[in-house]
Scaffold this motif. Structure first.
Motif: not given
Length: 137
Positions: A107-117, A123-137
């Motif tokens: 696991p990787v962690y970050v303190y993000a109370k009331n912040a956007c991350i 995974a596996a054959s998808n290693y050349t492209r990291v899928n990522y998203n954002d989330h605000c809370g």
């Protein structure tokens, strides 16, 4: 009577054939509680041959990310990442875990109370492209 037996044989044959078709399909990975107690899944995404889970601990204000393999026990490239929202393309040290793992990255962690991350993984054959998203809370 012979007609009824033939119908039963056909139903049994179709049922067996259907079971044979479903046996070989891969099952999507489920969250493995790797972040620890108090963390609840708030989002997830399919990242190839695994799933990345975003979790949050409302008591501490920390988010956690883990990427779980769809084929546990088999070494494959897995990537998990999490940071405070940024316009940069780089990920600070300690916010990414990647490599050849048999079960999960993170696991990787970050303190993000009331912040956007920003969070994501690969995974596996998808290693050349990291899928990522954002989330605000």
């Amino acid at each position: 009577m012979p007609r009824r037996l033939a119908s039963v044989a056909v139903v049994l044959g179709l049922t067996t054939a259907g079971m044979a078709l479903t046996v070989g399909t891969a099952e999507a990975a489920s969250y493995n509680s790797a972040c620890g107690s108090g963390y609840s899944v708030i989002d997830s995404m399919d990242v190839g041959e695994g799933n990345t889970f975003l979790t949050y601990n409302s008591s501490t204000g920390y988010n956690c990310v883990v990427t779980v393999s769809d084929t546990p026990g088999t070494a494959a490239y897995l990537d998990a990442r999490l940071r405070l929202h940024s316009t940069s393309t780089s990920w600070p040290a300690g916010t990414v875990d990647y490599g050849s793992y048999k079960y999960y990255a993170g696991p990787v962690y970050v303190y993000a109370k009331n912040a956007c991350i920003d969070w994501g993984g690969a995974a596996a054959s998808n290693y050349t492209r990291v899928n990522y998203n954002d989330h605000c809370g």
